[in-house]
Enzyme design. Sequence first.
Site, PDB file in Angstrom:
ATOM      1  CG  ASP A 344      -1.819   1.159   1.331  1.00 37.27           C
ATOM      2  OD1 ASP A 344      -2.677   1.288   0.450  1.00 37.27           O
ATOM      3  OD2 ASP A 344      -1.678   1.954   2.285  1.00 37.27           O
ATOM      4  CD  GLU A 373      -2.197   2.248  -3.417  1.00 37.03           C
ATOM      5  OE1 GLU A 373      -3.384   2.486  -3.692  1.00 37.03           O
ATOM      6  OE2 GLU A 373      -1.766   2.252  -2.251  1.00 37.03           O
TER       7      GLU A 373
END
Length: 676
Positions: A344, A373
Amino acid sequence: MTTQTPEKTLETGRPWPLGSRWDGAGVNFALFSAHAARVELCLFDGGQERRLTLPGRTDQIWHGYLPGARPGLRYGYRVYGPEEGKACAAVPGNRFAPQHLLLDPYARELAGDRQLFQADSGTGAAPAWALLTSRVADPTSFDWGNDAPPDIPLADSVIYEIHVKGATQMHPDVPEAQRGTYAGLTSPAMLQHFKKLGVTALELLPVHAFIDEPRLASSGLKNYWGYNTLAFFAPESRYAGGEQPVIDEFRTMVRTLHREGIEIILDVVFNHTAESDESGPTLSFRGIDNVSYYRLPADDPMRYENFSGCGNTLNLTHPRVLQLVMDALRYWVEEMHIDGFRFDLATALTRESAFLAAIRQDPVLQRVKLIAEPWDLGMDGYRLGRFPPGWSEWNDRFRDDVRAFWLTGEAGIGALAQRLAGSSEVFRHDGRLPQAGINFITAHDGFTLRDLVSYRHKHNAANGEGNRDGHSHNFSSNCGVEGDSDDPVVNECRRRLQRALLATLFAAQGVPMLQGGDEIGRTQRGNNNAYCQDNPLTWIDWTRVDSELFDFTAGLIALRKRLPHLRRRAWLTGRSAACGRRDVIWLHAEGREMRQDDWQATPSGVQQNMLGCLLDDAAGKLLLLFNRGADAQNFVLPTGRWQMLCDTAADVPFAERSMCGCTTLAGRSVQWLRQD
């Protein structure tokens, strides 16, 4: 496991490994703090707290050994800072607070009440979280048997993003005690679904132990997604059924899925922690060594740099913090048998740190799937395509361009061609392969597939933020009616668009990712930021399954597995190979090769609606045809006889038939044809 009463005094022990480690005769405790003056180990046995000062200090590691201690022992730390006038006392940013019981950053298990911020304000009693503790884990309690990773090549992977609880909480065929749990994911009903669908990997939303933010708790909401990590080594206990220890239930899930040939990828959050900003709770890192663990502004070190948007950013420029992350990743691979990670806000991990270099040389982590990400909220935070070889990245450009092509007309056939070719202009460098791009239409953050074609606007009022949260520009379409509709024309438009979007996803070079529930028509009623909705809005409703859409999605995945053209290990070039074939030719609806001016809009701004992609390799020719217009259009086929493999607009989409000369594409449809 029951605990054995330990000795009352600590031996010096050793500074490694960090955390608590049982050796069969006792437990060694080791905690990093560069700026502490004293550290107390707090033991909880029979409801009483007993404090013992850690006697050893080696290279900023505080340590001690407790003879007779065993797995199951609950413990925590109280960390004292230097007194005024002493060394380190005036270090800006210190937040030592020995009144707070602190969790071990290396804790494998947690125990106690995790419902924060529920103090008895009338009596002044300690808040419920004061007795949230770490617990010594038993490293020998699980038998993996002959477990082995499926080791599926990225080129052959189909990723299925799913929430552990939401996947099974409403499934009538999952035993009630297993609903919402790790065990539920491996119930016969779920295994049958995964296998019939054809996915190769489950990407689980965060399963590291996490907490609900104060604002959510006070509003009666919960952090459903789990991006608020409390302990990086401990699996979340709220997803455990209770029939076996949390760690063992998690491992059983992994072992069972591996036996079915399904990999597990964890969505991990190392960019920030649950301690939030300067007004947040002191639970672990902040009270242990705030200056080391977090990035602090030089001009105001009592605040936090916030590249995550969640209040703080972990400081991976510090070697001990980087070690924490690396140790956690290796733990999940070596001891929990995880097959990969999705990071993330991965950009936050790379800022001025050695994170990427550490990953690249690590012999354990080199062999697992690494997915970034590739952005955060800081300056120069958007870094799509800038990760090194060995990494894949969430390709939001694929998401936006494919949505814009089919739903809003804001992207043309040129953008579609780039995405079908694996976004080579983004990822083709340094020897990277098409699998560097993880292609997706939807993910947990945003609309579901059904909502994408049912809502033009977000409907997030239930989140309590005045509908200001979530993206406002979603490249979505409601097909003329906002929300549910009984109009057969509207519903047919939505049916065709969902199929066309899915057919584009599975036709593109790269790695496809499907959001869990999209294959059966899951809706969140237009909420595109349902992070705090732990209720039927986000849980998959298995009593309302679009079986036609499921069969269609499974059929596309099965076709993709049959067709090596869609799983290439090399980039498309358009040039002739030694065998005389051109690996890709872009075709006009008239059957000729696209010319330069064909890619452009007309002077009046009208864009072409149709495109053909002819892939040619040793397995034969595969022709992909796209018509985003509302009306049916003819497409002249290349010479020879062609076998229709898929027609997304047809009532029986995978009915194979032979044809030549010309084909008619219905409005908003895709066709796949093959010629051996």
